[in-house]
Design a protein around this motif. Structure first.
Motif, short mmCIF file in Angstrom:
data_model
loop_
_atom_site.label_atom_id
_atom_site.label_comp_id
_atom_site.label_asym_id
_atom_site.label_seq_id
_atom_site.Cartn_x
_atom_site.Cartn_y
_atom_site.Cartn_z
N ASP A 89 0.83 -1.20 0.00
CA ASP A 89 0.00 0.00 0.00
C ASP A 89 0.87 1.25 0.00
O ASP A 89 0.59 2.21 -0.72
CB ASP A 89 -0.93 0.01 1.22
CG ASP A 89 -2.08 -0.96 1.09
OD1 ASP A 89 -2.33 -1.44 -0.04
OD2 ASP A 89 -2.72 -1.24 2.12
N TYR A 91 3.97 1.58 -1.08
CA TYR A 91 4.61 1.70 -2.38
C TYR A 91 3.63 2.26 -3.41
O TYR A 91 3.97 3.13 -4.21
CB TYR A 91 5.14 0.33 -2.84
CG TYR A 91 5.74 0.37 -4.22
CD1 TYR A 91 7.01 0.88 -4.42
CD2 TYR A 91 5.02 -0.08 -5.32
CE1 TYR A 91 7.56 0.94 -5.69
CE2 TYR A 91 5.56 -0.03 -6.59
CZ TYR A 91 6.83 0.47 -6.77
OH TYR A 91 7.36 0.53 -8.03
N HIS A 92 2.41 1.76 -3.39
CA HIS A 92 1.38 2.23 -4.34
C HIS A 92 1.13 3.72 -4.14
O HIS A 92 1.07 4.48 -5.12
CB HIS A 92 0.09 1.44 -4.16
CG HIS A 92 -1.03 1.93 -5.00
ND1 HIS A 92 -1.06 1.74 -6.37
CD2 HIS A 92 -2.14 2.64 -4.69
CE1 HIS A 92 -2.15 2.31 -6.85
NE2 HIS A 92 -2.83 2.86 -5.85
N GLU A 93 0.98 4.15 -2.91
CA GLU A 93 0.74 5.58 -2.63
C GLU A 93 1.89 6.44 -3.13
O GLU A 93 1.67 7.48 -3.76
CB GLU A 93 0.52 5.80 -1.13
CG GLU A 93 -0.81 5.31 -0.64
CD GLU A 93 -1.99 5.99 -1.31
OE1 GLU A 93 -1.93 7.22 -1.50
OE2 GLU A 93 -2.95 5.29 -1.65
N ARG A 94 3.12 6.02 -2.88
CA ARG A 94 4.29 6.78 -3.36
C ARG A 94 4.33 6.82 -4.88
O ARG A 94 4.66 7.84 -5.47
CB ARG A 94 5.58 6.18 -2.81
CG ARG A 94 5.78 6.42 -1.33
CD ARG A 94 7.18 6.09 -0.82
NE ARG A 94 7.88 5.07 -1.56
CZ ARG A 94 8.04 3.81 -1.18
NH1 ARG A 94 7.54 3.39 -0.04
NH2 ARG A 94 8.71 2.95 -1.91
N SER A 95 3.97 5.71 -5.53
CA SER A 95 3.97 5.67 -6.99
C SER A 95 2.94 6.62 -7.56
O SER A 95 3.21 7.36 -8.52
CB SER A 95 3.67 4.26 -7.49
OG SER A 95 4.68 3.37 -7.10
N VAL A 96 1.74 6.62 -6.98
CA VAL A 96 0.68 7.51 -7.45
C VAL A 96 1.09 8.97 -7.26
O VAL A 96 0.93 9.80 -8.17
CB VAL A 96 -0.65 7.20 -6.72
CG1 VAL A 96 -1.69 8.28 -6.99
CG2 VAL A 96 -1.17 5.84 -7.14
N GLN A 97 1.66 9.28 -6.11
CA GLN A 97 2.11 10.65 -5.86
C GLN A 97 3.20 11.06 -6.85
O GLN A 97 3.20 12.18 -7.36
CB GLN A 97 2.62 10.80 -4.43
CG GLN A 97 1.52 10.71 -3.39
CD GLN A 97 2.06 10.62 -1.97
OE1 GLN A 97 3.26 10.57 -1.75
NE2 GLN A 97 1.14 10.58 -1.01
N MET A 99 3.63 9.89 -9.89
CA MET A 99 3.01 10.08 -11.21
C MET A 99 2.27 11.41 -11.26
O MET A 99 2.31 12.10 -12.28
CB MET A 99 2.05 8.93 -11.53
CG MET A 99 2.77 7.64 -11.86
SD MET A 99 1.67 6.34 -12.47
CE MET A 99 0.67 6.01 -11.04
N GLN A 100 1.62 11.77 -10.17
CA GLN A 100 0.91 13.04 -10.14
C GLN A 100 1.89 14.21 -10.23
O GLN A 100 1.65 15.17 -10.95
CB GLN A 100 0.06 13.14 -8.86
CG GLN A 100 -1.13 12.23 -8.89
CD GLN A 100 -1.84 12.16 -7.55
OE1 GLN A 100 -1.31 12.56 -6.52
NE2 GLN A 100 -3.07 11.63 -7.57
N ARG A 101 3.00 14.10 -9.53
CA ARG A 101 4.03 15.16 -9.60
C ARG A 101 4.59 15.25 -11.00
O ARG A 101 4.75 16.34 -11.54
CB ARG A 101 5.15 14.89 -8.60
CG ARG A 101 4.87 15.36 -7.21
CD ARG A 101 6.13 15.40 -6.37
NE ARG A 101 6.83 14.13 -6.34
CZ ARG A 101 6.61 13.15 -5.49
NH1 ARG A 101 5.69 13.28 -4.57
NH2 ARG A 101 7.30 12.04 -5.53
#
Length: 114
Positions: A89, A91-97, A99-101
């Motif tokens: 979870d 790792y997923h949150e960091r990846s999404v953040q 991608m958003q950046r």
């Protein structure tokens, strides 16, 4: 699971179909879409003769199976309060953040170019 070179293409195809029967049993839209995707990928590569490309395709199939097994292990671990599910979870949150950046950075660059 055996290394990609030890599994024939048909064995990998059957393994994937068995996995799909486990993920989405029956004739649900999800099941049909997944089977159609797997079938199309194998059909597109049916006449491939380059051994290096074949090994790469096999490695991709094995990776897909392995990723699913890891994901399911994390889901089960999370239900039991384990660390793997929580780490996934995170790792997923960091990846999404990230991608958003990156998406915002590319939008800023597009705006600056105008």
């Amino acid at each position: 699971m055996s290394a990609p070179t030890q599994r024939t293409s048909i064995q990998l195809y059957r393994d994937l179909l068995r996995l799909l029967a486990h993920i989405a049993p029956g004739t649900s839209p999800k099941s049909i879409a997944l089977r159609t995707t797997v079938r199309a990928q194998f059909e597109n590569s049916r006449n491939e003769e380059d051994p290096a490309k074949i090994e790469g395709l096999k490695a991709n199939a094995v990776r897909a199976l392995s990723n699913y097994m890891l994901y399911q292990g994390g889901v089960q671990d999370k239900k039991k309060g384990g660390k793997l599910g929580a780490a996934m979870d995170n790792y997923h949150e960091r990846s999404v953040q990230g991608m958003q950046r990156n998406g915002n950075d590319s939008d800023d660059k597009k705006g600056a170019a105008r």
